[in-house]
Write a protein that holds these residues in place. Structure first.
Motif, PDB file in Angstrom:
ATOM      1  N   HIS A 123       0.826  -1.202   0.000  1.00  0.00           N
ATOM      2  CA  HIS A 123       0.000   0.000   0.000  1.00  0.00           C
ATOM      3  C   HIS A 123       0.863   1.257   0.000  1.00  0.00           C
ATOM      4  N   CYS A 124       2.050   1.192   0.589  1.00  0.00           N
ATOM      5  CA  CYS A 124       2.935   2.366   0.588  1.00  0.00           C
ATOM      6  C   CYS A 124       3.311   2.756  -0.844  1.00  0.00           C
ATOM      7  N   TYR A 125       3.516   1.773  -1.695  1.00  0.00           N
ATOM      8  CA  TYR A 125       3.814   2.085  -3.088  1.00  0.00           C
ATOM      9  C   TYR A 125       2.569   2.610  -3.809  1.00  0.00           C
ATOM     10  N   PHE A 126       1.482   1.865  -3.783  1.00  0.00           N
ATOM     11  CA  PHE A 126       0.315   2.239  -4.594  1.00  0.00           C
ATOM     12  C   PHE A 126      -0.304   3.566  -4.158  1.00  0.00           C
ATOM     13  N   VAL A 127      -0.432   3.797  -2.866  1.00  0.00           N
ATOM     14  CA  VAL A 127      -0.988   5.068  -2.389  1.00  0.00           C
ATOM     15  C   VAL A 127      -0.040   6.216  -2.727  1.00  0.00           C
ATOM     16  N   ASN A 128       1.243   6.045  -2.404  1.00  0.00           N
ATOM     17  CA  ASN A 128       2.200   7.135  -2.629  1.00  0.00           C
ATOM     18  C   ASN A 128       2.443   7.418  -4.106  1.00  0.00           C
ATOM     19  N   GLU A 129       2.395   6.400  -4.937  1.00  0.00           N
ATOM     20  CA  GLU A 129       2.539   6.623  -6.379  1.00  0.00           C
ATOM     21  C   GLU A 129       1.358   7.439  -6.898  1.00  0.00           C
ATOM     22  N   ALA A 130       0.155   7.162  -6.390  1.00  0.00           N
ATOM     23  CA  ALA A 130      -1.028   7.925  -6.808  1.00  0.00           C
ATOM     24  C   ALA A 130      -0.966   9.371  -6.324  1.00  0.00           C
ATOM     25  N   ILE A 131      -0.303   9.611  -5.204  1.00  0.00           N
ATOM     26  CA  ILE A 131      -0.098  10.978  -4.722  1.00  0.00           C
ATOM     27  C   ILE A 131       0.974  11.666  -5.571  1.00  0.00           C
ATOM     28  N   ALA A 132       2.058  10.966  -5.835  1.00  0.00           N
ATOM     29  CA  ALA A 132       3.219  11.556  -6.492  1.00  0.00           C
ATOM     30  C   ALA A 132       3.007  11.845  -7.979  1.00  0.00           C
ATOM     31  N   ALA A 133       2.319  10.958  -8.686  1.00  0.00           N
ATOM     32  CA  ALA A 133       2.205  11.075 -10.148  1.00  0.00           C
ATOM     33  C   ALA A 133       1.650  12.419 -10.627  1.00  0.00           C
ATOM     34  N   PRO A 134       0.550  12.930 -10.064  1.00  0.00           N
ATOM     35  CA  PRO A 134       0.052  14.226 -10.546  1.00  0.00           C
ATOM     36  C   PRO A 134       1.008  15.388 -10.267  1.00  0.00           C
ATOM     37  N   ALA A 135       1.930  15.180  -9.332  1.00  0.00           N
ATOM     38  CA  ALA A 135       2.933  16.197  -9.002  1.00  0.00           C
ATOM     39  C   ALA A 135       4.195  16.043  -9.847  1.00  0.00           C
ATOM     40  N   GLY A 136       4.173  15.112 -10.812  1.00  0.00           N
ATOM     41  CA  GLY A 136       5.334  14.881 -11.664  1.00  0.00           C
ATOM     42  C   GLY A 136       6.433  14.094 -10.982  1.00  0.00           C
ATOM     43  N   MET A 137       6.054  13.336  -9.966  1.00  0.00           N
ATOM     44  CA  MET A 137       7.026  12.558  -9.194  1.00  0.00           C
ATOM     45  C   MET A 137       6.648  11.089  -9.215  1.00  0.00           C
ATOM     46  N   THR A 138       7.513  10.302  -8.624  1.00  0.00           N
ATOM     47  CA  THR A 138       7.277   8.876  -8.470  1.00  0.00           C
ATOM     48  C   THR A 138       7.912   8.430  -7.162  1.00  0.00           C
ATOM     49  N   VAL A 139       7.621   7.209  -6.756  1.00  0.00           N
ATOM     50  CA  VAL A 139       8.187   6.640  -5.541  1.00  0.00           C
ATOM     51  C   VAL A 139       8.658   5.226  -5.841  1.00  0.00           C
ATOM     52  N   ARG A 140       9.718   4.818  -5.182  1.00  0.00           N
ATOM     53  CA  ARG A 140      10.188   3.445  -5.247  1.00  0.00           C
ATOM     54  C   ARG A 140      10.355   2.951  -3.821  1.00  0.00           C
ATOM     55  N   VAL A 141       9.801   1.766  -3.564  1.00  0.00           N
ATOM     56  CA  VAL A 141       9.818   1.172  -2.236  1.00  0.00           C
ATOM     57  C   VAL A 141      10.652  -0.096  -2.293  1.00  0.00           C
ATOM     58  N   CYS A 142      11.502  -0.262  -1.293  1.00  0.00           N
ATOM     59  CA  CYS A 142      12.338  -1.456  -1.186  1.00  0.00           C
ATOM     60  C   CYS A 142      12.319  -1.905   0.273  1.00  0.00           C
ATOM     61  N   GLY A 143      12.061  -3.178   0.487  1.00  0.00           N
ATOM     62  CA  GLY A 143      11.992  -3.706   1.844  1.00  0.00           C
ATOM     63  C   GLY A 143      10.546  -3.854   2.260  1.00  0.00           C
ATOM     64  N   GLY A 144      10.317  -3.810   3.547  1.00  0.00           N
ATOM     65  CA  GLY A 144       8.973  -3.943   4.073  1.00  0.00           C
ATOM     66  C   GLY A 144       8.949  -4.862   5.267  1.00  0.00           C
ATOM     67  N   SER A 145       7.767  -5.180   5.722  1.00  0.00           N
ATOM     68  CA  SER A 145       7.556  -6.023   6.892  1.00  0.00           C
ATOM     69  C   SER A 145       8.203  -5.416   8.138  1.00  0.00           C
ATOM     70  N   GLY A 146       8.159  -4.095   8.215  1.00  0.00           N
ATOM     71  CA  GLY A 146       8.642  -3.395   9.398  1.00  0.00           C
ATOM     72  C   GLY A 146       9.746  -2.395   9.152  1.00  0.00           C
ATOM     73  N   THR A 147      10.562  -2.626   8.120  1.00  0.00           N
ATOM     74  CA  THR A 147      11.620  -1.677   7.746  1.00  0.00           C
ATOM     75  C   THR A 147      11.661  -1.579   6.223  1.00  0.00           C
TER      76      THR A 147
END
Length: 171
Positions: A123-147
């Motif tokens: 969800h950190c990727y999908f939500v944040n990508e939807a926030i970032a895209a209209p602002a001309g940005m993107t996000v990349r997530v690596c890891g998870g399950s607590g860190t």
């Protein structure tokens, strides 16, 4: 007697409490589980995108106006209000990097012996990508399950797509 106006914040929505309540993570996890069981994984991803594009629209507008400094300011304010978060935010001209050393949601769910939806960290990727895209940005997530590491940057033609395999299964 009139109430004083709330202090300015980097959060582009009104939240008058100084910190969130961790039990909200129970509802979040249960909502994800319900959608996943009854509608499937694609519906869950669509739900996350919808949240990012609608509820967080003010955040996206702020990022579009303020650029990467606005991204860093937002996350500093956000994690200051998240109970149990341990996150370092590093800012450069090229990106804003979140080093999540202790995810408050995962930590709280584990602490209370809740079964965590395996896709929770996506969800950190999908939500944040939807926030970032209209602002001309993107996000990349690596890891998870607590860190994890989350990198926010300007979108370019050279930006590689997010591999969901880079996002750990939550447990």
């Amino acid at each position: 007697m009139s109430e004083a106006a709330p202090a300015p914040t980097s959060l582009p929505y009104t939240d008058t409490k100084p910190a969130g309540h961790a039990d909200f993570y129970f509802a979040t996890n249960a909502t994800f589980r319900f959608i996943l069981r009854h509608r499937g994984e694609q519906a869950l991803r669509s739900y996350w995108r919808d949240i990012g594009g609608s509820y967080y629209r003010p955040v996206s507008q702020q990022w579009a106006e303020q650029g990467l400094p606005g991204v860093a300011d937002y996350w500093r304010a956000f994690f200051k209000a998240e109970p149990g978060a341990d996150v370092e935010i590093r800012e450069s001209d090229a990106e804003v990097r979140l080093e999540v050393r202790r995810c408050p949601a995962i930590h709280h769910l584990r602490e209370h012996a809740r079964e965590i939806v395996p896709q929770f960290c996506q969800h950190c990727y999908f939500v944040n990508e939807a926030i970032a895209a209209p602002a001309g940005m993107t996000v990349r997530v690596c890891g998870g399950s607590g860190t994890c590491t989350q990198r926010f940057m300007k979108r370019t033609a050279e930006t590689e797509a997010q591999s969901l395999e880079d996002i750990a299964t939550a447990s």
